[in-house]
Design an enzyme around this catalytic site. Structure first.
Site, PDB file in Angstrom:
ATOM      1  N   SER A 143     -57.491 -33.198 -29.324  1.00  0.00           N
ATOM      2  CA  SER A 143     -57.843 -33.033 -30.736  1.00  0.00           C
ATOM      3  C   SER A 143     -58.606 -31.725 -30.886  1.00  0.00           C
ATOM      4  CB  SER A 143     -58.744 -34.194 -31.167  1.00  0.00           C
ATOM      5  OG  SER A 143     -59.353 -33.928 -32.402  1.00  0.00           O
ATOM      6  N   TYR A 156     -66.105 -39.414 -29.523  1.00  0.00           N
ATOM      7  CA  TYR A 156     -64.728 -38.920 -29.707  1.00  0.00           C
ATOM      8  C   TYR A 156     -64.581 -37.549 -29.057  1.00  0.00           C
ATOM      9  CZ  TYR A 156     -60.278 -38.089 -32.166  1.00  0.00           C
ATOM     10  OH  TYR A 156     -58.958 -37.838 -32.473  1.00  0.00           O
TER      11      TYR A 156
END
Ligand code: NAP
Length: 240
Positions: A143, A156
């Site tokens: 990401s 995350y």
């Protein structure tokens, strides 16, 4: 010259919705037989049926990628049904938000268990098949949060930074076996994960759609096996 994907066998994790679902369908359109993994059987069943309407084989396993035992059984089972894999798309992931101190430690751990350990478990079970074939492709979906930390996203980001490091190191290990490891770092994609799954037409122009990411993956996979894109960032053209 680009290579054809027809007749290859792919495993897509997180294939029940979002980027994984679109990737499974895009692979099927290229003539690839697809194994599907996610936790929710009902959504996998639907995606498998859609894949089959495109004239290729589909099989699914409703398992949690953070469980090494479940993953091992799933890979054996899917290989029995589809044959050995040529392509692995490590896409399953979760995103839990919260400040470092306020986030439940269990949520923090689960994020690492799914986003990082999940990729480890699945890859550990599929990689021997690729080494045996002396070829194949692994795409890991990291990401933009794997390149840049933001407040409220420590777990995350840690999982996605970790995944980039693992991808780079694995690439160095397996390149001599003619295996490519691609790591992708998309920015905002309109899916359930980002709360943009039900985009209006106007929003669709602002955010990338899961099918955009799927098309990009297909283009990468079609590259001649002597070339690969080690890491690439996908950005919406009009994010504001
Ligand atoms: N959307 C974005 O903006 C964006 C940007 C950059 C990177 N990414 C990454 O892209 C990947 C896909 O994201 P998405 O936006 O498509 O998310 P999504 O719409 O929420 O889909 C996630 C998929 O993963 C499955 N999944 C979640 N936890 C799992 C587990 N423990 N075991 C097995 N399957 C699991 C989900 O199904 P079940 O819940 O049924 O298990 C679902 O099929 C993720 O790794 C995400 O971090 C997304």
């Amino acid at each position: 010259m680009a290579q054809s994907l027809t007749g290859k066998v792919a495993l897509v994790t997180g294939a029940g919705r979002g980027i994984g679902r679109e990737t499974a369908l895009a692979l099927a359109k290229e003539g690839v037989n697809v194994g599907l993994i996610a936790r929710t059987e009902a959504s996998l069943k639907e995606v498998a049926a859609e894949v089959e309407t495109l004239g290729v084989q589909a099989a699914y396993a409703a398992v949690d990628v953070s469980s090494p035992e479940q993953v091992e059984k799933a890979v054996v089972n899917l290989t029995d049904k589809l044959g050995t894999f040529d392509i692995l798309i490590n896409n399953a992931g979760i995103m839990k938000k919260g400040s470092f101190l306020e986030m439940d430690p269990e949520d923090w751990k689960q994020t690492i268990d799914v986003n990082l350990m999940g990729v480890y478990h699945v890859t550990r079970n599929v990689l021997p098949q690729l080494i045996e074939k002396q070829g194949g492709d692994i795409i890991n979906i990291s990401s933009m949060s794997g390149l840049k930390g933001t407040a409220g996203s420590t777990a995350y980001s840690a999982s996605k930074f970790g995944l980039l490091g693992m991808s780079e190191a694995l690439m160095q290990e397996v390149r001599p076996h003619n295996i490519r490891v691609f790591a992708m770092t998309p920015s905002m994609v309109a899916t359930e994960l980002t709360g943009k799954g039900d985009s209006t037409e106007e929003e669709k122009q602002k955010f990338m759609q899961p099918e955009d990411i799927a098309e990009y993956m297909i283009a990468q996979l079609k590259l001649h096996p002597r070339i690969f894109i080690k890491t690439s960032a996908q950005w919406a053209t009009n994010p504001f």
